[in-house]
Each structure stands twice: as structure tokens, then as C-alpha cells.
Design a protein around this motif. Structure first.
Motif, PDB file in Angstrom:
ATOM      1  N   UNK A  43       0.791  -1.222   0.000  1.00 50.90           N
ATOM      2  CA  UNK A  43       0.000   0.000   0.000  1.00 50.90           C
ATOM      3  C   UNK A  43       0.822   1.270   0.000  1.00 50.90           C
ATOM      4  N   UNK A  44       2.109   1.144   0.205  1.00 57.49           N
ATOM      5  CA  UNK A  44       2.990   2.303   0.249  1.00 57.49           C
ATOM      6  C   UNK A  44       3.369   2.811  -1.137  1.00 57.49           C
ATOM      7  N   UNK A  45       4.222   3.836  -1.145  1.00 55.92           N
ATOM      8  CA  UNK A  45       4.631   4.484  -2.387  1.00 55.92           C
ATOM      9  C   UNK A  45       6.141   4.663  -2.439  1.00 55.92           C
ATOM     10  N   UNK A  46       6.662   4.668  -3.645  1.00 52.42           N
ATOM     11  CA  UNK A  46       8.067   4.990  -3.903  1.00 52.42           C
ATOM     12  C   UNK A  46       8.148   5.724  -5.230  1.00 52.42           C
ATOM     13  N   UNK A  47       9.163   6.560  -5.368  1.00 47.88           N
ATOM     14  CA  UNK A  47       9.449   7.194  -6.651  1.00 47.88           C
ATOM     15  C   UNK A  47      10.867   6.849  -7.070  1.00 47.88           C
ATOM     16  N   UNK A  48      10.990   6.215  -8.206  1.00 48.22           N
ATOM     17  CA  UNK A  48      12.301   5.888  -8.763  1.00 48.22           C
ATOM     18  C   UNK A  48      12.732   7.015  -9.702  1.00 48.22           C
ATOM     19  N   UNK A  49      14.039   7.270  -9.713  1.00 48.84           N
ATOM     20  CA  UNK A  49      14.610   8.268 -10.604  1.00 48.84           C
ATOM     21  C   UNK A  49      15.722   7.634 -11.426  1.00 48.84           C
ATOM     22  N   UNK A  50      15.926   8.189 -12.618  1.00 49.64           N
ATOM     23  CA  UNK A  50      17.002   7.721 -13.484  1.00 49.64           C
ATOM     24  C   UNK A  50      17.607   8.929 -14.182  1.00 49.64           C
ATOM     25  N   UNK A  51      18.850   9.234 -13.830  1.00 45.78           N
ATOM     26  CA  UNK A  51      19.551  10.350 -14.457  1.00 45.78           C
ATOM     27  C   UNK A  51      20.350   9.808 -15.627  1.00 45.78           C
ATOM     28  N   UNK A 109       2.538   3.905  -6.697  1.00 49.73           N
ATOM     29  CA  UNK A 109       1.593   3.994  -5.589  1.00 49.73           C
ATOM     30  C   UNK A 109       0.906   2.649  -5.371  1.00 49.73           C
ATOM     31  N   UNK A 110       0.325   2.493  -4.192  1.00 49.69           N
ATOM     32  CA  UNK A 110      -0.404   1.266  -3.852  1.00 49.69           C
ATOM     33  C   UNK A 110       0.433   0.029  -4.182  1.00 49.69           C
ATOM     34  N   UNK A 111       1.649   0.024  -3.725  1.00 57.14           N
ATOM     35  CA  UNK A 111       2.565  -1.070  -4.032  1.00 57.14           C
ATOM     36  C   UNK A 111       2.096  -2.376  -3.416  1.00 57.14           C
ATOM     37  N   UNK A 112       2.343  -3.456  -4.121  1.00 55.48           N
ATOM     38  CA  UNK A 112       1.936  -4.795  -3.710  1.00 55.48           C
ATOM     39  C   UNK A 112       3.180  -5.681  -3.595  1.00 55.48           C
TER      40      UNK A 112
END
Length: 131
Positions: free
Chosen positions: A15-23, A85-88
């Protein structure tokens, strides 16, 4: 030399969230479509999301993440993002940033996302989702 450097992975609860970045560096960023793939040990690498060149609104997603994940770019920062969002627990995998090998706009994004062919890869960032 093309370089793709991912960050933002980690461990979260369901149910949590993460944001991945790629430079990205080493090439004219806006000319190429960019994508996120993921891989579980022992399984094939799977396309998750793709965005067409010039950061336009043309995107495609694997059905399992539609409505939960959003791919975007900041061309001024040469950075690709994946808002999750809403990670499983089934989202647990190593996530890879990828640049399509050929410049220009892709007509059939979903078809390209369905294959690992013709991409350049970053080193990956681990995402772990606990139940």
C-alpha cells in the motif's frame, strides 16, 4: 558514452509508495524513448512503463501496474521517473531504467515495451514490498 543511473528503491509495506529516478547522460536526452523494466530472480525481465521521446504524453504500461504507476520525464534535468503507488508484494523486483536504442517517436509503444530488445540499461535499483 551513455550512462543511466537509477535511485529511489527501497523497502516499503504493502500500500505504500516509492518514486524511482534515473539520471541519463552522454546523449541528447529528448531524442529517445525511455522505459522502466523489472526483474525477479529466475524470471525474465518485464517491461513496466514506457514514455515516448520529447517527454510527450504518449505512454504505455503493463496491465498489472496501470492506475498505480506513472512514468514521467524532466527533460531539463535529463531525468526519468517512475511514481509507484499502492505497491503490492508482487511488485518486488529489481527495477531497471532503459533507453531505447533508436531515436525518434515510437508508433507502437506497447509492442516495444513487450520486449527487452533494443534497449540500453542502467544497473538497477531494488524495490521490496512486504505484506
Amino acid at each position: 558514452q551513455v550512462q543511466l543511473e537509477e535511485s529511489g528503491g527501497g523497502s516499503v509495506q504493502s500500500g505504500g509508495s516509492l518514486t524511482l529516478s534515473c539520471v541519463a547522460s552522454g546523449y541528447r536526452y529528448s531524442d529517445f524513448a525511455m522505459a522502466w523494466f523489472r526483474q525477479i530472480p529466475g524470471q525474465d525481465r518485464e517491461g513496466v512503463a514506457i514514455i515516448n521521446n520529447y517527454g510527450n504524453s504518449d505512454t504505455a504500461y503493463v496491465p498489472s501496474v496501470m492506475g498505480r504507476f506513472t512514468i514521467s520525464v524532466d527533460t531539463a534535468k535529463n531525468t526519468l521517473y517512475l511514481q509507484m503507488n499502492d505497491l503490492k508484494p508482487e511488485d518486488t523486483a529489481m527495477y531497471y531504467c532503459a533507453r531505447y536504442q533508436f531515436s525518434g517517436r515510437i508508433q507502437f509503444l506497447s509492442r516495444v515495451l513487450a520486449s527487452t530488445d533494443n534497449f540500453l540499461w542502467g544497473q538497477g535499483t531494488q524495490v521490496t514490498v512486504s505484506s
